[in-house]
Design an enzyme around this catalytic site. Structure first.
Site, PDB file in Angstrom:
ATOM      1  N   ASP A 172     -22.496  13.464   8.985  1.00 14.65           N
ATOM      2  CA  ASP A 172     -23.711  12.411   9.099  1.00 14.65           C
ATOM      3  C   ASP A 172     -24.692  12.633   8.179  1.00 14.65           C
ATOM      4  OD1 ASP A 172     -22.180  11.232  11.258  1.00 14.65           O
ATOM      5  OD2 ASP A 172     -22.720  12.919  12.344  1.00 14.65           O
ATOM      6  N   HIS A 200     -22.938  12.317  17.557  1.00 10.79           N
ATOM      7  CA  HIS A 200     -22.168  11.938  16.441  1.00 10.79           C
ATOM      8  C   HIS A 200     -21.432  10.808  16.458  1.00 10.79           C
ATOM      9  CE1 HIS A 200     -19.490  12.181  12.768  1.00 10.79           C
ATOM     10  NE2 HIS A 200     -18.375  12.483  13.774  1.00 10.79           N
TER      11      HIS A 200
END
Length: 346
Positions: A172, A200
């Site tokens: 990410d 996440h």
């Protein structure tokens, strides 16, 4: 170093294993025993992966010590490669566990369904870590939902320190960093100190309030260079949050190449440490002392890492009301996932 990769016959490992065997993660001069684990029906595929590692013709590679029906052991000058379907062997005396193997997320699949499918896997792997691995083992959980799978494994391994468990949010971070670099027309390595807060998942909060961009000898804040708060607080965030789903929609498979690269980045930083005043994002166990996040979940925060792996959360960063709301939202999701996980584990 003895390094375990689970799900070794899968698509992420296919991109990951070469980097480990080639010294791109732990260094060219570091001796590594690479252990590859997958389920018994994938034993033939594992054999093919070992063949491919041979066929890469790495300078140090030399062939075969031993072959059995479910196991092949190949000796290399710097790397010993063991492929196995036996948990006891796979987890024995390991220094690093990269837990990639999991039920993959398919298009249209809910996170609850994914969590239920993976709770058993990560409970068993946590128990294996507790029983067979070194107590100093460093564990990176990649299989989704990564934060909660990491919590499951940690809970099942009470003899291993909580700080030895992390989950992958570097993917990410890399996604956010690349979006900023593209927006500003600079190379990715010019952007630093992007933060991923929380889960996440699509509730994660990619934060550039403290990020910087370097052009030549000049370093400036990302916010002042982008000059577009609407984009930073809108499209930028949603693009990063939904990037995994966008990849699945396009490929009909989850991220593999970029995930493998992020794993390498995460483990390399955990092994060698971060540089200077730079930090990286990692999902770590929340002890209740960082930014008002309650104890008992795996939550991504910025960390600085010393050589050898000891990390500390970056503290004292100013948090806006907007950021606070985003950080709390993703924490609430993680506590909800925790409740589901405990139910599935019982």
């Amino acid at each position: 170093l003895k390094v375990l990769v689970t799900g070794a016959a899968g698509q992420i490992a296919y991109s990951l294993l070469y980097s480990i065997a080639n010294g791109d993660v732990f260094g060219k001069d570091q001796s590594v025993t690479l252990v590859m684990l997958d389920i018994a029906p994938m034993a033939g595929v594992l054999e093919g992966v070992v063949m491919e590692l041979q066929d890469c013709a790495l300078p140090s590679l030399k062939i075969a010590l031993q072959v059995t029906i479910y196991q092949q052991i190949y000796e290399v000058n710097l790397t010993l490669v063991i492929s196995t379907t036996t948990v006891e062997e796979a987890f024995a005396d390991i220094d690093y566990a990269i837990l990639v193997g999991a039920m993959p997320r398919r298009q249209g699949m809910e996170r609850k369904d994914l969590l239920k499918a993976n709770a058993k896997i990560f409970k068993e792997q946590g128990q294996a870590l507790d029983k067979f691995a070194k107590k100093t083992v460093k564990v990176l959980v990649v299989g989704n939902p990564a934060n909660t799978n990491c919590l499951i494994a940690l809970t099942a391994a009470p003899s291993i320190p909580k700080d030895n468990f992390t989950c992958l949010t570097r993917l990410d971070q890399n996604r956010a960093q690349s979006q900023i670099a593209a927006r500003l027309g600079v190379s990715n390595d010019c952007v630093s100190n992007v933060i991923i807060w929380g889960n996440h998942s699509s509730t994660q909060y990619p934060d550039v309030a403290h990020a910087s961009v370097k052009c030549g000898d000049t370093e400036s804040s990302v916010v002042s260079c982008v000059k577009d708060d609407n984009w930073l607080n809108g499209e930028f965030i949603t693009t990063v949050q939904k990037r995994g789903g966008a990849v699945i929609a396009a490929r009909k498979l989850s991220s593999a190449m970029s995930a493998a690269k992020a794993i390498c980045d995460h483990v390399r930083d955990w092994h060698f440490g971060t540089k200077g005043d730079k930090w990286t994002s990692m999902g770590i166990y929340s002890n209740g002392s960082n930014y008002g996040i309650k104890e008992g979940i795996i939550y991504s925060v910025p960390v600085r890492i010393a050589p050898g792996g000891a990390f500390t959360a970056v503290t004292g960063l100013s948090i806006s009301d907007f950021a606070r709301s985003k950080m709390d939202e993703t924490a609430e999701e993680l506590f909800g996932e925790k409740l589901m996980a405990m139910e599935f584990m019982s």
